[in-house]
Every structure is written in structure tokens, then in C-alpha cells.
Design a protein around this motif. Structure first.
Motif, PDB file in Angstrom:
ATOM      1  N   GLU A 178      -2.377  16.238  56.460  1.00  4.80           N
ATOM      2  CA  GLU A 178      -2.127  16.701  57.819  1.00  4.80           C
ATOM      3  C   GLU A 178      -2.953  17.942  58.136  1.00  4.80           C
ATOM      4  O   GLU A 178      -3.514  18.070  59.228  1.00  4.80           O
ATOM      5  N   ALA A 179      -3.049  18.843  57.170  1.00  3.76           N
ATOM      6  CA  ALA A 179      -3.793  20.083  57.391  1.00  3.76           C
ATOM      7  C   ALA A 179      -5.281  19.824  57.585  1.00  3.76           C
ATOM      8  O   ALA A 179      -5.929  20.493  58.405  1.00  3.76           O
ATOM      9  N   GLU A 180      -5.848  18.865  56.845  1.00  8.34           N
ATOM     10  CA  GLU A 180      -7.282  18.627  56.996  1.00  8.34           C
ATOM     11  C   GLU A 180      -7.605  18.018  58.360  1.00  8.34           C
ATOM     12  O   GLU A 180      -8.654  18.311  58.931  1.00  8.34           O
ATOM     13  N   LEU A 181      -6.706  17.185  58.887  1.00  9.70           N
ATOM     14  CA  LEU A 181      -6.947  16.629  60.217  1.00  9.70           C
ATOM     15  C   LEU A 181      -6.744  17.678  61.302  1.00  9.70           C
ATOM     16  O   LEU A 181      -7.448  17.677  62.315  1.00  9.70           O
ATOM     17  N   ASP A 182      -5.793  18.571  61.090  1.00  7.06           N
ATOM     18  CA  ASP A 182      -5.636  19.677  62.039  1.00  7.06           C
ATOM     19  C   ASP A 182      -6.887  20.537  62.041  1.00  7.06           C
ATOM     20  O   ASP A 182      -7.351  20.988  63.105  1.00  7.06           O
ATOM     21  N   ALA A 183      -7.461  20.756  60.846  1.00  9.60           N
ATOM     22  CA  ALA A 183      -8.702  21.525  60.761  1.00  9.60           C
ATOM     23  C   ALA A 183      -9.831  20.813  61.498  1.00  9.60           C
ATOM     24  O   ALA A 183     -10.677  21.462  62.144  1.00  9.60           O
ATOM     25  N   PHE A 184      -9.863  19.486  61.415  1.00  8.21           N
ATOM     26  CA  PHE A 184     -10.899  18.724  62.121  1.00  8.21           C
ATOM     27  C   PHE A 184     -10.735  18.863  63.631  1.00  8.21           C
ATOM     28  O   PHE A 184     -11.719  19.051  64.361  1.00  8.21           O
ATOM     29  N   VAL A 185      -9.514  18.772  64.104  1.00  5.33           N
ATOM     30  CA  VAL A 185      -9.267  18.939  65.534  1.00  5.33           C
ATOM     31  C   VAL A 185      -9.749  20.316  65.992  1.00  5.33           C
ATOM     32  O   VAL A 185     -10.407  20.453  67.038  1.00  5.33           O
ATOM     33  N   ARG A 186      -9.457  21.350  65.213  1.00  2.45           N
ATOM     34  CA  ARG A 186      -9.890  22.692  65.586  1.00  2.45           C
ATOM     35  C   ARG A 186     -11.418  22.821  65.521  1.00  2.45           C
ATOM     36  O   ARG A 186     -12.024  23.527  66.330  1.00  2.45           O
ATOM     37  N   LEU A 187     -12.031  22.114  64.555  1.00  4.36           N
ATOM     38  CA  LEU A 187     -13.493  22.103  64.475  1.00  4.36           C
ATOM     39  C   LEU A 187     -14.087  21.485  65.735  1.00  4.36           C
ATOM     40  O   LEU A 187     -15.036  22.034  66.337  1.00  4.36           O
ATOM     41  N   VAL A 188     -13.560  20.349  66.158  1.00  7.20           N
ATOM     42  CA  VAL A 188     -14.070  19.665  67.345  1.00  7.20           C
ATOM     43  C   VAL A 188     -13.890  20.521  68.594  1.00  7.20           C
ATOM     44  O   VAL A 188     -14.752  20.551  69.479  1.00  7.20           O
ATOM     45  N   ARG A 189     -12.791  21.272  68.644  1.00  2.65           N
ATOM     46  CA  ARG A 189     -12.510  22.138  69.800  1.00  2.65           C
ATOM     47  C   ARG A 189     -13.319  23.438  69.762  1.00  2.65           C
ATOM     48  O   ARG A 189     -13.234  24.245  70.685  1.00  2.65           O
ATOM     49  N   GLY A 190     -14.069  23.631  68.687  1.00  5.97           N
ATOM     50  CA  GLY A 190     -14.871  24.841  68.572  1.00  5.97           C
ATOM     51  C   GLY A 190     -14.085  26.061  68.174  1.00  5.97           C
ATOM     52  O   GLY A 190     -14.548  27.199  68.358  1.00  5.97           O
ATOM     53  N   GLU A 191     -12.919  25.853  67.589  1.00  2.00           N
ATOM     54  CA  GLU A 191     -12.036  26.962  67.239  1.00  2.00           C
ATOM     55  C   GLU A 191     -12.165  27.397  65.780  1.00  2.00           C
ATOM     56  O   GLU A 191     -11.604  28.425  65.394  1.00  2.00           O
ATOM     57  N   ALA A 192     -12.862  26.622  64.958  1.00  2.00           N
ATOM     58  CA  ALA A 192     -12.962  26.946  63.535  1.00  2.00           C
ATOM     59  C   ALA A 192     -14.228  26.319  62.972  1.00  2.00           C
ATOM     60  O   ALA A 192     -14.733  25.322  63.503  1.00  2.00           O
ATOM     61  N   PRO A 193     -14.764  26.894  61.883  1.00  2.00           N
ATOM     62  CA  PRO A 193     -15.952  26.313  61.242  1.00  2.00           C
ATOM     63  C   PRO A 193     -15.597  25.057  60.461  1.00  2.00           C
ATOM     64  O   PRO A 193     -14.412  24.752  60.238  1.00  2.00           O
TER      65      PRO A 193
END
Length: 344
Positions: A283-298
Motif C-alpha cells: 500500500e505504501a509503495e502505491l501511495d508513493a507512486f501516486v505522490r510521484l505522479v502528482r509531483g509531490e515526491a521524488p
């Protein structure tokens, strides 16, 4: 956000459920080689189903999650890149270096991003171990022991497609050793055993394997794996330093019993498999992907990290077959450099 997901088997269905619940994902489109299966999963989640990958990529998507069969990963990564879409892909990119490099080249040429699904990087225990190493709490690390034990073999038909125990299973350990220690592997010595079920011998694979890895600072790592651990699913990492030692994966569900008079008994409910053990990490890795796509995280796990882990796996397979040590330098290197990621 509108996300397309390709592949609705066991892990794909799990990812679909996670994305369907994510507050930033407004709509989800699923596709699978088995269109009926995709439709069934979509119906259960209130998502949409596309008849095939072409139709899915023709949607107005913000990103793609690839959870298809391994053989399709590299081509789907390239197709997503050509469509200008950020992609998350389950490991591996491919089972050999040339196809891996072609997929990475496609991403680079398109200027898109690719996040790889090495879920252990998002597990609370492994993250705590990485922090303990970085903080200096353990002192100089001298020994790391990594263990991956599946409770039962996969279907026989899967083995010829898996790439073997080093590429399919131990590649997770190779990645997490690099990530936790921040060091690179420079030499391997590996062996394996096929004395279990006959299907392993028939597939030219092994059911149990062990590797000794030498890191670039002289640290020694042992990595072992088996497909035949009847006690349950056991994934651990022990890190021993001059000041302290710690372990990842030791809890009240670890399928391990002490025979000491005062030792802990076998767990009443051992971990049955990877989905149960690593559900929060997935779940955490997909949340990280969503934030990556939104430009919120590397990008937390660039595709080049998969290349680095694959090169270690290929070196181990060569070592097993040649019965000798193998240096990483030159293993799977393209002309002009190794193209691998950084363990840092």
C-alpha cells in the motif's frame, strides 16, 4: 487522478483494491489478457474494464500500473513511455539485461518516469534497519544475513517462466541489501540444491539457494532462499555491527521456534505468504507512486535499481553454474558503462 492497471491476477487484483480505495484516485481502468477476469475485478471494485491494453492506453490516463505476467513487463513499460505516461511496474522489468536496458532507454527517451515495485523498501522494519545503519547505531557493519523462505513451491508451469530462484526470489534480497546498507556488491559466490520436488530439476532450476556477497567495503552478506519452508513464509534480515545487532522480520508471526528451555514457541498463526506479510508495504509503495505522479515526491525506486539487482542475480546464477566466484564488474554491462543505479 485516473489510473490504468494492466494485469488482474493475484498481485494485480490486490493493487487494484489499494488504488480503488486511495483518496487521490478518482477513477480506475483495468485490463488483462483475460478480459473476463478484468471485468470481474472491476465490477467488484466499482472500476472500469477495458477490453485490452490498446483500449486502456487509449483512455485519458494520468498513469499506468503494470502487474501483468513478467514476460510482458518490458514491452508494456515501453508502450506506457511512448504514450507519455508515468508507470509503476512490478519487478522485474525483464529477466535479462538487454531487454531491461531497452525498456529503460524507452523511458529515458520519452522523458517519463518508472517506479519499480521492490516493496521491501516500504516495509517498516527494513526502513528502521536502514535508519539504524545510517545513524551509526550499529557501528561498523561486518555481517548481514538475508533470508527468504516460501512455504510451498509455485505451480510447476511457472518455473520455466520465472527466471530461476535468484532472479525471481532472491532479487528482492539483493535489492534490499543495497538499499539498507548503502553499499554495492562486488563479488558473489553462489550455489543451489534441486533435491526437492522433481519439477525444479525438470525446469533446470533449484528449490534452495545460498549466496555469499562481498560488498565494496569488505562487508560480507549471506542470502538464502527456499521454495519449501513448510513452517510458513519467512523473510528476515539480520545486521551485525561492532556496537549492536538488529533483525528485521522477527515478530509473533515469524515461522521460527526456539528449542531452548526458555525460548519462544512456534507462532500460532505464522505468515502464510507475501501478500499478508507485506500488505502495508504494498500500500505504501502505491501511495508513493501516486505522490510521484502528482509531483509531490521524488521517485523512491527508479527502474535502474532493478537493473542493479538483476546484475547481482545474473552473477549468482553464473556462479552456481560455474561453481566459482564471479565479480560483478562486466556482468550484464552495456557498452560504455554499467547503467546501474546507486545504492545510496
Amino acid at each position: 487522478m485516473r489510473i490504468g492497471l494492466i494485469g488482474t491476477g493475484r498481485i494485480g487484483s490486490f493493487h487494484a483494491g489499494v488504488l480503488a480505495r486511495h483518496p487521490e484516485v478518482e477513477s480506475l481502468v483495468l485490463a488483462d489478457a483475460d478480459a473476463g477476469r478484468a471485468a470481474g475485478v472491476a465490477g467488484a471494485l466499482g472500476a472500469e474494464a477495458a477490453p485490452d491494453v490498446d483500449a486502456l492506453l487509449g483512455q485519458a490516463l494520468d498513469a499506468v500500473v503494470i502487474a501483468s505476467a513478467t514476460a510482458a513487463h518490458a514491452e508494456l513499460i515501453a508502450r506506457a513511455a511512448r504514450a507519455g505516461l508515468p508507470a509503476f511496474c512490478e519487478k522485474p522489468i525483464a529477466l535479462d539485461v538487454p531487454r531491461t536496458l531497452r525498456a529503460l532507454d524507452a523511458v529515458a527517451e520519452a522523458g517519463t518516469v518508472l517506479q519499480l515495485g521492490f516493496m521491501r523498501r516500504f516495509d517498516a522494519g527494513y526502513r528502521a534497519a536502514r535508519e539504524a545503519v545510517r545513524s551509526g547505531r550499529l557501528g561498523r557493519l561486518h555481517t548481514v544475513r538475508a533470508v527468504t523462505s516460501d512455504p510451498e513451491p509455485p505451480p510447476a508451469a511457472y518455473l520455466p517462466l520465472s527466471g530461476g530462484l535468484f532472479r525471481d526470489c532472491l532479487v528482492h534480497d539483493f535489492d534490499i541489501v543495497r538499499w539498507v546498507t548503502g553499499r554495492e556488491v562486488v563479488e558473489v559466490y553462489a550455489t543451489g540444491s534441486d533435491t526437492g520436488p522433481a519439477m525444479f530439476r525438470e525446469a533446470g532450476d533449484v528449490d534452495t539457494a545460498a549466496a555469499v556477497l562481498t560488498l565494496d567495503d569488505g562487508m560480507l552478506v549471506t542470502a538464502t532462499a527456499t521454495r519449501c519452508n513448510g513452517a510458513g513464509y519467512d523473510v528476515r534480515m539480520e545486521l551485525a555491527g561492532e556496537r549492536d545487532q538488529i533483525v528485521v522480520g522477527l515478530d509473533d508471526r515469524t515461522p521460527l521456534a526456539s528449542v531452548e528451555p526458555q525460548g519462544p514457541p512456534a507462532p500460532g498463526k505464522p505468515w502464510p505468504g507475501f501478500l499478508e506479510r507485506f500488505a502495508p508495504a504494498y500500500e505504501a509503495e502505491l501511495d508513493a507512486f501516486v505522490r510521484l505522479v502528482r509531483g509531490e515526491a521524488p521517485n523512491p525506486c527508479d527502474g535502474r535499481e532493478a537493473l542493479a539487482a538483476l546484475r547481482i542475480a545474473e552473477a549468482c546464477e553464473r556462479s552456481r553454474r560455474e561453481r566459482g566466484p564471479v565479480r560483478l564488474a562486466g556482468v550484464g554491462e552495456p557498452a560504455g558503462g554499467d547503467g546501474a543505479g546507486s545504492a545510496g
